[in-house]
Scaffold this motif. Structure first.
Motif, PDB file in Angstrom:
ATOM      1  N   PHE A  63       0.829  -1.074   0.118  1.00  0.00           N
ATOM      2  CA  PHE A  63       0.119  -0.004  -0.041  1.00  0.00           C
ATOM      3  C   PHE A  63       0.778   1.147  -0.230  1.00  0.00           C
ATOM      4  CE2 PHE A  63       0.508  -1.205   4.350  1.00  0.00           C
ATOM      5  CZ  PHE A  63       0.807  -0.233   5.228  1.00  0.00           C
ATOM      6  N   ILE A  64       0.337   2.331  -0.712  1.00  0.00           N
ATOM      7  CA  ILE A  64       1.120   3.536  -0.509  1.00  0.00           C
ATOM      8  C   ILE A  64       1.015   4.166   0.645  1.00  0.00           C
ATOM      9  CG2 ILE A  64       0.853   5.930  -1.703  1.00  0.00           C
ATOM     10  CD1 ILE A  64      -0.539   4.687  -3.854  1.00  0.00           C
ATOM     11  N   GLY A  65       2.353   4.454   1.138  1.00  0.00           N
ATOM     12  CA  GLY A  65       2.436   5.011   2.570  1.00  0.00           C
ATOM     13  C   GLY A  65       2.890   6.646   2.535  1.00  0.00           C
ATOM     14  N   ALA A  66       3.214   7.090   1.298  1.00  0.00           N
ATOM     15  CA  ALA A  66       3.391   8.589   1.229  1.00  0.00           C
ATOM     16  C   ALA A  66       3.631   8.962  -0.595  1.00  0.00           C
ATOM     17  CB  ALA A  66       4.583   9.108   2.050  1.00  0.00           C
ATOM     18  N   VAL A  67       3.424  10.079  -0.793  1.00  0.00           N
ATOM     19  CA  VAL A  67       3.662  10.269  -2.130  1.00  0.00           C
ATOM     20  C   VAL A  67       4.324  11.846  -1.809  1.00  0.00           C
ATOM     21  CG1 VAL A  67       2.754  11.039  -4.287  1.00  0.00           C
ATOM     22  CG2 VAL A  67       1.532   9.356  -3.211  1.00  0.00           C
ATOM     23  N   GLN A  68       5.624  12.015  -2.459  1.00  0.00           N
ATOM     24  CA  GLN A  68       6.318  13.424  -2.247  1.00  0.00           C
ATOM     25  C   GLN A  68       6.876  13.869  -3.631  1.00  0.00           C
ATOM     26  OE1 GLN A  68       9.313  12.035   0.360  1.00  0.00           O
ATOM     27  NE2 GLN A  68       8.349  12.656   2.218  1.00  0.00           N
ATOM     28  N   GLN A  69       6.865  14.942  -3.716  1.00  0.00           N
ATOM     29  CA  GLN A  69       7.519  15.779  -4.774  1.00  0.00           C
ATOM     30  C   GLN A  69       6.671  15.690  -6.362  1.00  0.00           C
ATOM     31  OE1 GLN A  69      11.606  14.813  -4.979  1.00  0.00           O
ATOM     32  NE2 GLN A  69      11.755  15.102  -2.951  1.00  0.00           N
ATOM     33  N   LEU A  70       5.440  15.512  -5.977  1.00  0.00           N
ATOM     34  CA  LEU A  70       4.681  15.202  -7.144  1.00  0.00           C
ATOM     35  C   LEU A  70       4.608  16.472  -8.013  1.00  0.00           C
ATOM     36  CD1 LEU A  70       2.351  13.320  -8.402  1.00  0.00           C
ATOM     37  CD2 LEU A  70       0.660  14.533  -6.952  1.00  0.00           C
ATOM     38  N   ALA A 101       7.512   8.126 -13.118  1.00  0.00           N
ATOM     39  CA  ALA A 101       7.446   9.220 -14.167  1.00  0.00           C
ATOM     40  C   ALA A 101       6.530   8.603 -15.290  1.00  0.00           C
ATOM     41  CB  ALA A 101       8.676   9.318 -14.935  1.00  0.00           C
ATOM     42  N   ILE A 102       5.665   9.476 -15.740  1.00  0.00           N
ATOM     43  CA  ILE A 102       4.707   9.275 -16.864  1.00  0.00           C
ATOM     44  C   ILE A 102       4.728  10.083 -17.729  1.00  0.00           C
ATOM     45  CG2 ILE A 102       2.304   8.803 -17.511  1.00  0.00           C
ATOM     46  CD1 ILE A 102       1.591   8.624 -14.497  1.00  0.00           C
ATOM     47  N   SER A 103       4.911   9.403 -19.172  1.00  0.00           N
ATOM     48  CA  SER A 103       5.063  10.108 -20.273  1.00  0.00           C
ATOM     49  C   SER A 103       4.039   9.851 -21.290  1.00  0.00           C
ATOM     50  CB  SER A 103       6.539  10.007 -20.811  1.00  0.00           C
ATOM     51  OG  SER A 103       6.741   8.673 -21.183  1.00  0.00           O
ATOM     52  N   VAL A 104       3.641  10.459 -22.206  1.00  0.00           N
ATOM     53  CA  VAL A 104       2.892  10.192 -23.302  1.00  0.00           C
ATOM     54  C   VAL A 104       3.733  10.715 -24.548  1.00  0.00           C
ATOM     55  CG1 VAL A 104       0.917  10.966 -24.693  1.00  0.00           C
ATOM     56  CG2 VAL A 104       0.731  10.573 -22.197  1.00  0.00           C
ATOM     57  N   ASN A 105       4.053   9.889 -25.596  1.00  0.00           N
ATOM     58  CA  ASN A 105       4.692  10.219 -26.814  1.00  0.00           C
ATOM     59  C   ASN A 105       6.123  10.968 -26.541  1.00  0.00           C
ATOM     60  OD1 ASN A 105       2.602   9.196 -28.448  1.00  0.00           O
ATOM     61  ND2 ASN A 105       1.551  10.799 -28.369  1.00  0.00           N
ATOM     62  N   GLY A 106       6.620  10.571 -25.483  1.00  0.00           N
ATOM     63  CA  GLY A 106       7.991  11.105 -25.090  1.00  0.00           C
ATOM     64  C   GLY A 106       7.988  12.338 -24.223  1.00  0.00           C
ATOM     65  N   THR A 107       6.636  12.845 -23.932  1.00  0.00           N
ATOM     66  CA  THR A 107       6.655  14.068 -23.240  1.00  0.00           C
ATOM     67  C   THR A 107       6.487  13.718 -21.876  1.00  0.00           C
ATOM     68  OG1 THR A 107       6.096  15.364 -24.986  1.00  0.00           O
ATOM     69  CG2 THR A 107       5.495  16.239 -22.865  1.00  0.00           C
ATOM     70  N   TYR A 108       7.171  14.160 -20.784  1.00  0.00           N
ATOM     71  CA  TYR A 108       7.034  13.843 -19.481  1.00  0.00           C
ATOM     72  C   TYR A 108       5.784  14.631 -18.849  1.00  0.00           C
ATOM     73  CZ  TYR A 108      10.600  10.581 -19.246  1.00  0.00           C
ATOM     74  OH  TYR A 108      11.311   9.246 -19.371  1.00  0.00           O
ATOM     75  N   LEU A 109       4.715  13.925 -18.056  1.00  0.00           N
ATOM     76  CA  LEU A 109       3.705  14.500 -17.582  1.00  0.00           C
ATOM     77  C   LEU A 109       3.454  14.479 -15.981  1.00  0.00           C
ATOM     78  CD1 LEU A 109       0.724  13.169 -19.761  1.00  0.00           C
ATOM     79  CD2 LEU A 109       1.993  15.172 -20.363  1.00  0.00           C
ATOM     80  N   VAL A 110       3.952  13.702 -15.571  1.00  0.00           N
ATOM     81  CA  VAL A 110       4.038  13.233 -14.009  1.00  0.00           C
ATOM     82  C   VAL A 110       5.464  12.689 -13.560  1.00  0.00           C
ATOM     83  CG1 VAL A 110       2.623  12.107 -12.342  1.00  0.00           C
ATOM     84  CG2 VAL A 110       1.708  12.888 -14.305  1.00  0.00           C
ATOM     85  N   SER A 111       5.878  13.360 -12.387  1.00  0.00           N
ATOM     86  CA  SER A 111       6.748  12.486 -11.757  1.00  0.00           C
ATOM     87  C   SER A 111       6.620  12.651 -10.110  1.00  0.00           C
ATOM     88  CB  SER A 111       8.335  13.399 -12.063  1.00  0.00           C
ATOM     89  OG  SER A 111       8.263  14.269 -11.797  1.00  0.00           O
ATOM     90  N   CYS A 112       7.075  11.726  -9.503  1.00  0.00           N
ATOM     91  CA  CYS A 112       6.905  11.695  -7.983  1.00  0.00           C
ATOM     92  C   CYS A 112       8.017  10.835  -7.250  1.00  0.00           C
ATOM     93  CB  CYS A 112       5.524  11.485  -7.632  1.00  0.00           C
ATOM     94  SG  CYS A 112       5.056   9.827  -7.631  1.00  0.00           S
ATOM     95  N   GLU A 113       8.063  10.856  -6.117  1.00  0.00           N
ATOM     96  CA  GLU A 113       8.669   9.753  -5.181  1.00  0.00           C
ATOM     97  C   GLU A 113       7.602   9.220  -4.413  1.00  0.00           C
ATOM     98  OE1 GLU A 113      12.604  10.381  -3.210  1.00  0.00           O
ATOM     99  OE2 GLU A 113      11.586  10.436  -1.342  1.00  0.00           O
ATOM    100  N   MET A 114       7.600   7.997  -4.401  1.00  0.00           N
ATOM    101  CA  MET A 114       6.561   7.089  -3.457  1.00  0.00           C
ATOM    102  C   MET A 114       7.068   6.355  -2.487  1.00  0.00           C
ATOM    103  SD  MET A 114       3.366   5.179  -5.351  1.00  0.00           S
ATOM    104  CE  MET A 114       2.622   6.434  -6.142  1.00  0.00           C
ATOM    105  N   LYS A 115       6.526   6.176  -1.380  1.00  0.00           N
ATOM    106  CA  LYS A 115       6.755   5.278  -0.383  1.00  0.00           C
ATOM    107  C   LYS A 115       5.901   4.046  -0.384  1.00  0.00           C
ATOM    108  CE  LYS A 115       8.650   6.670   3.368  1.00  0.00           C
ATOM    109  NZ  LYS A 115       9.007   7.267   4.804  1.00  0.00           N
ATOM    110  N   ILE A 116       6.257   3.018  -0.602  1.00  0.00           N
ATOM    111  CA  ILE A 116       5.363   1.707  -0.581  1.00  0.00           C
ATOM    112  C   ILE A 116       5.446   0.758   0.497  1.00  0.00           C
ATOM    113  CG2 ILE A 116       4.366  -0.083  -2.170  1.00  0.00           C
ATOM    114  CD1 ILE A 116       4.968   1.667  -4.436  1.00  0.00           C
ATOM    115  N   PHE A 117       4.616   0.501   1.296  1.00  0.00           N
ATOM    116  CA  PHE A 117       4.850  -0.445   2.338  1.00  0.00           C
ATOM    117  C   PHE A 117       4.506  -1.894   1.940  1.00  0.00           C
ATOM    118  CE2 PHE A 117       4.982   3.656   4.513  1.00  0.00           C
ATOM    119  CZ  PHE A 117       5.932   3.494   5.423  1.00  0.00           C
TER     120      PHE A 117
END
Length: 119
Positions: A63-70, A101-117
């Motif tokens: 489960f997701i514990g934290a999402v940072q630097q979204l 990181a998520i991209s569409v056609n080579g263009t980045y839309l989303v990035s984050c750091e995630m802590k998963i337990f």
């Protein structure tokens, strides 16, 4: 929230996912923010599931514990294919820290750091 596991190894994974009109998180033709976070988390889950399957071990629940630097620069639209990549930064006991990181056609839309337990 993923269609295909494209690559997977000890340090990361990548997936693809096509945004469809009937997706629960689509509103006014765009995929909303919670879906993007879930897509990154499910990419990490697919990695863990694949590794456990290869090692013939049971797949643990995480489960997701934290999402940072979204950072979200744009929301994907119906018909877009997301390419999501995660990299494991650190793994301590039952906590894994990833960069996603998520991209569409080579263009980045989303990035984050995630802590998963993992339980």
């Amino acid at each position: 929230m993923i269609d295909t596991l494209e690559s997977c190894d000890e340090t990361g994974a990548s997936t693809t996912f096509e945004v469809k009109a009937d997706n629960l998180f689509v509103e006014n033709g765009t995929l909303k923010e919670p879906a993007l976070i879930e897509n990154i988390a499910q990419t990490a889950a697919a990695r863990m599931g694949y590794i456990c399957q290869q090692e013939q071990k049971p797949v643990p629940v995480g489960f997701i514990g934290a999402v940072q630097q979204l950072k979200i620069s744009n929301l994907p639209k119906i018909g877009d294919t997301l390419t999501t990549a995660i990299t494991v930064k650190n793994q301590i006991f039952n906590a894994t820290i990833i960069e996603g990181a998520i991209s569409v056609n080579g263009t980045y839309l989303v990035s984050c750091e995630m802590k998963i337990f993992i339980s």
